[in-house]
Enzyme design. Sequence first.
Site, PDB file in Angstrom:
ATOM      1  N   ASP A  16       0.811  -1.219   0.000  1.00  0.00           N
ATOM      2  CA  ASP A  16       0.000   0.000   0.000  1.00  0.00           C
ATOM      3  C   ASP A  16       0.844   1.269   0.000  1.00  0.00           C
ATOM      4  O   ASP A  16       0.645   2.173   0.823  1.00  0.00           O
ATOM      5  CB  ASP A  16      -0.952   0.027   1.208  1.00  0.00           C
ATOM      6  N   GLU A 191     -11.371   0.417  -3.428  1.00  0.00           N
ATOM      7  CA  GLU A 191     -10.704   0.877  -2.215  1.00  0.00           C
ATOM      8  C   GLU A 191      -9.629   1.904  -2.566  1.00  0.00           C
ATOM      9  O   GLU A 191      -9.485   2.301  -3.722  1.00  0.00           O
ATOM     10  CB  GLU A 191     -10.065  -0.308  -1.459  1.00  0.00           C
TER      11      GLU A 191
END
Length: 547
Positions: A16, A191
Site C-alpha cells: 500500500d 478501495e
Amino acid sequence: MAYEIKNPIIPGFTPDPSILRVGDDYYIATSTFHWNPGIQIFHSKDLDNWHLLTHVLDKNAGIDLRGTDTPAGIWAPHLSFDNKTGLYWIALSKMNNMNGRMFDADNYAMSAKTIMGPWSKPIYLNSIGFDPSLFHDDDGKHYVVTLEWETREGFEHPGAIVLDEFDPQKGQLVGESIRISRGGTDRGCLEAPHLYKHKGWYYLMTAEGGTGYGHGVVLQRSKNIAGPYESDPKNPIVTSTPYYFYRRGDPDATRPDLYNPDAPLQKAGHGSLVDTPNGEWYLAHLCARPLPGTLDCTLGRETAIQKMSWTDEGWLRMADGTTLAKKTTPGITGVHPESINDVGMRDDFDQETVDQHLLTPYCVQDESWMSLSDRKGWLRLHGRQSFYSKRDVSILAARVDGFRVTAETKLSFHPKHYSDSAGLILYYDNSNWIFARMTYDELGKQPVIDIVQAVKGAKKELMKVKIPVNDGQVSFRATVSYDNVQFYYQVDDSDSWTTLGPQLEIKYLSDEELDGFTGLMAGIGTWDANRRTSYADFDYFSLDHNE
C-alpha cells in the site's frame, strides 16, 4: 541515457505505498498491520534506491494493536504535504475487526513539522470505512476521501468513495459526506481513494479488482471536486491483468483464478502518484512475486514504481504505452542513482536503540520487556506470553526481503522450566511461525534446543530427541531458499554449523495459504509461560541475502 529502475524498489512486506515529494526528497509510507512501530517511511533521492528512514506510530501514539487479528491493524497510510502550512500529514485506518464483514475501522489523521516527527496525537476522522487520504486544495481547503464500507444485504459491495471536508483547526470533518464514485471499472473491490489536481482537473485514483491477482490502478476525473467523475477509457491504467472482467459485488479479494502467467509482476495495484522537479511523473504501486511454480507469495506485497506520462487528452499512461506493470522502468532524466543497498540488516545491539528494521507484533517496544543497558553489547528480552498470543509477546523481527536469505543470532539463556523458550523465529502471525529455540529438559536437568512450529494455530514439536546445550549459550541460523528453510546451530563459537531438524516447507507462511495480506518476518524472541522471570540475552541479529 536514463538509468533503469528495477522493481520491486522496496522488496518484502511493504504494501500500500503512498509516495510524496517535498523538494528533492521522495518519501514512501507503507502499511504495517499488526506490527509496531507502525507505518514505515522510506526515503530516496532518485526513486530507485530507498532506505528505511523512520516510523510514524511509536509507543507514544496511543494506538493499541494488542489483540489484533491478521490481517487487521494499520491499513493504507496516506502521506501528504500542505504547502500553505508546511506540515506533513498522515491519514490512516486502524482496522479493529473484520468479522461478519462489518470491518470496524477507526480513521485518523496526524501531522508533523518534519518527516522525522514528532507527530501529533491521532485526530479522529470517522469510522465509515477504510483507506482515508487527505487532499490539500490550492484554495486552502482540505478534504478526506474514504471508502464507505457497505454492510447492508442487497446493496452493491464494497461501497462508495465518499468526500468530506476536513478542518485542521477544529480537528474534525465538517459538513455532510458526498458519495463521488462507485468505481471506474467493473472489477469490484473498490478501495484506496487518492485525490490529485492537474491542469484544472480533479483526478480520483482508486484500487479496484481486489488486492490479489485481479488488482489494478484506476483513474477518474472531474472539473468539480464533488463530481461527477468520468472514467479513463483505458482503465485500469496499471495492472497485472490487462483485460476486462466483471466482479462487482464479489467479496473475494485474492482471486487466484486471475493469475496472469505473462505478467512480469503480479497483483499490481493500489497506486500513488508523484511528480519530479523536472516535470516527470511516476506511479508507486504494490505488487507481488509468487514462489516459482506456485501462487504463494511468502514475501507479501511489495512496492514497485512505473514511469508515467500525460496524454493530450489529459489521461495518465505508462511510459511504454501499455497498462501491464513491468519489472523495469526508466529513471529520472539527468539523475544519477545514489546506489544505496538497503536490503537485509544487522544489529549488534551496541547502540542506544535497536535497528529500526526490527518490529514487534501487537504490542509496543518499551523498557518493560527489552533492554540494551542491562548487559552492554547485548539485547535483553524478558520472557512474556507465548508466540500464540496477540498481546504481550517478546519478539523483534525484520521483513524477509528476498527469496534466498540467511537469518542468524547468538543468545545466552538459562531456562529453569520447560515453559521457558528463546531463539530464532520465522513469523507470519501468532498462529503461524517456526521457532528454533533453547528450552529446559526436566529429565536431563539441562538446557536443550529443538524446533517448534505453529501451523494455523496447531502446535508441532518437530524433534523427538532434543539436543543438550551445557553452558546455556548457542547460535542459531536459518537458511531460507524459496519454499523451504533449514535451521542450524553452533556452540562454543566454533566455525562449523550443525544441521538442526529437518528441512521445512515454508510456503504456508504466505498470504494465499493463510488468507491474509501481510508478509514473512524473521527475528528473535523469548517467552516465559511459568513465572515471567526468565530473560534471554542476544548478542546480534542479522538477515543477509544469498542471491
